[in-house]
Enzyme design. Structure first.
Site, PDB file in Angstrom:
ATOM      1  N   CYS A 134     -16.068   5.389 -10.082  1.00 45.43           N
ATOM      2  CA  CYS A 134     -16.365   4.507  -8.942  1.00 45.43           C
ATOM      3  C   CYS A 134     -15.443   3.281  -8.974  1.00 45.43           C
ATOM      4  O   CYS A 134     -15.628   2.383  -9.798  1.00 45.43           O
ATOM      5  CB  CYS A 134     -17.831   4.064  -8.996  1.00 45.43           C
ATOM      6  SG  CYS A 134     -18.243   2.843  -7.750  1.00 45.43           S
ATOM      7  N   CYS A 137     -17.141  -0.085  -8.043  1.00 45.55           N
ATOM      8  CA  CYS A 137     -17.993  -0.639  -9.103  1.00 45.55           C
ATOM      9  C   CYS A 137     -17.140  -1.227 -10.232  1.00 45.55           C
ATOM     10  O   CYS A 137     -17.401  -2.322 -10.697  1.00 45.55           O
ATOM     11  CB  CYS A 137     -18.895   0.424  -9.721  1.00 45.55           C
ATOM     12  SG  CYS A 137     -19.586   1.588  -8.565  1.00 45.55           S
ATOM     13  N   ASP A 138     -16.143  -0.473 -10.685  1.00 41.34           N
ATOM     14  CA  ASP A 138     -15.451  -0.852 -11.924  1.00 41.34           C
ATOM     15  C   ASP A 138     -14.031  -1.377 -11.736  1.00 41.34           C
ATOM     16  O   ASP A 138     -13.479  -1.979 -12.658  1.00 41.34           O
ATOM     17  CB  ASP A 138     -15.414   0.367 -12.870  1.00 41.34           C
ATOM     18  CG  ASP A 138     -16.820   0.824 -13.221  1.00 41.34           C
ATOM     19  OD1 ASP A 138     -17.700  -0.041 -13.372  1.00 41.34           O
ATOM     20  OD2 ASP A 138     -17.044   2.041 -13.327  1.00 41.34           O
TER      21      ASP A 138
END
Ligand code: NAP
Length: 311
Positions: A134, A137-138
């Site tokens: 992701c 997200c990261d």
């Protein structure tokens, strides 16, 4: 016997939420069961630019919240729990969760799909320590760093574009000599000066210490293996449909639930929508549309069942 619910929707992504909204609006007693936060994969889309009605890109998290609020406004009950079994009975289904067993006339399966893994050494070991599925997200954790993106579909291209806003050192590898992604997306990636695309490349191993430090790559055209330093590896190589709950439903050769144009599966009363379905185009707008169709058709099926029950 009158079941506890007219319809139970399993999975609260945008396809499930749309189905729930349409079912409740059709006056069905509607329960949606979701084990995590509602919104599904839409939650992690940073800029959703192709959802009709939003001329400016919309944040996926915000759109998912709007879907949830709208479903609740029409009276959908949302149960935060995991479904452990679905059993077709005579004229109804029993749906088991960790806490209770519920009965319902119809079920809409909206369980989506999970990220496919590379299954190479180091992938699991460094998951959460530089290996990610992701970018939204990261990605921000690796701002300005060198990142490897694996895959050649829409997801890989979309996520590489997102990462290219965070760093000018994005390397993208794809196992074939051309992208699978939609042409417009693929062209954007190929014209992005922050992304270096290497076709005919496979990842053989991910190495590191406390976090990812390098990847072993294989150039399958030149038949050459080499190691290169990377700070993170983002894997987007497709997905695996979540059909464990319905082993009795017909699926296609890669495991997606086969439905007719009403989203009806091979099992009467069981419908499938969104990424778990054998759909040719996985998009938020498609899932939302499928949810509406499934609930419309399920409502007719339930009316018929109720009519039969009263005769
Ligand atoms: P996908 O379309 O199935 O593409 C998966 C990619 O990963 C393919 O390029 C495939 O290579 C590669 N791949 C598969 N297994 C691999 C392995 N073991 N090692 C290396 N590479 C591997 O999956 P996706 O990109 O996740 O997209 C899923 C669905 O969501 C699609 O229907 C897509 O249209 C939709 N989606 C749309 C958007 C958008 O419209 N913006 C964004 C994201 C997703 P090959 O090409 O060689 O098979």
């Amino acid at each position: 016997m009158k079941p506890d619910w007219d319809i139970i929707i399993i999975g609260g992504g945008t396809a499930g939420l749309s189905a729930a909204q349409y079912a409740a609006r059709a006056n069905l007693r509607t329960l949606l069961v979701e084990e995590m936060a509602t919104g599904g994969l839409t939650l992690v889309i940073s800029d959703l630019e192709n959802y009709p009605g939003f001329p400016e890109p919309i944040d996926g998290f915000e759109l998912a919240q709007r879907f949830t609020k709208q479903a609740e406004r029409f009276g959908v009950e949302i149960l935060n729990d995991s479904v452990t079994a679905v059993k077709p009975e005579k004229g109804y289904f029993s749906v088991e969760t960790g806490k209770k067993t519920l009965s319902t006339y119809a079920v809409i399966l909206a369980t989506g799909a999970q990220h496919r893994k590379l299954d190479i050494p180091g992938e699991q070991e460094f998951s959460g320590r530089g290996v990610s599925y992701c970018a939204t997200c990261d990605g921000p954790l690796f701002k300005g760093k060198k990142m490897l993106v694996v895959g050649g579909g829409d997801a890989a291209c979309d996520e590489a574009m997102f990462l290219s806003k965070l760093s000018d050192k994005i390397v993208m590898v794809h196992r074939r000599d051309r992208f699978r992604a939609q042409k417009a997306l693929a062209e954007r990636v190929l014209n992005n000066e922050n992304i270096t695309v290497r076709f005919n490349h496979e990842v053989r191993e991910i190495k590191g210490d406390t976090q990812v430090r390098s990847a072993v790559l294989f150039d399958n055209a030149e038949k050459k293996t080499y190691e290169e330093e990377f700070d993170a590896v983002f894997v987007f190589i497709g997905s695996i449909p979540q059909t464990d709950l319905v082993p009795f439903a017909d699926t296609n050769e890669v495991g997606y639930v086969i439905t007719d144009q009403c989203m009806k599966s091979s099992v009467p009363g069981l419908y499938a929508v969104g990424d778990v379905r054998n759909t040719p185009f996985r998009q938020v707008v498609v899932g939302a549309g499928e949810g509406a169709v499934a609930s419309h058709c399920a409502a007719m099926y339930i009316d018929e069942l109720k009519g039969q029950a009263y005769r």
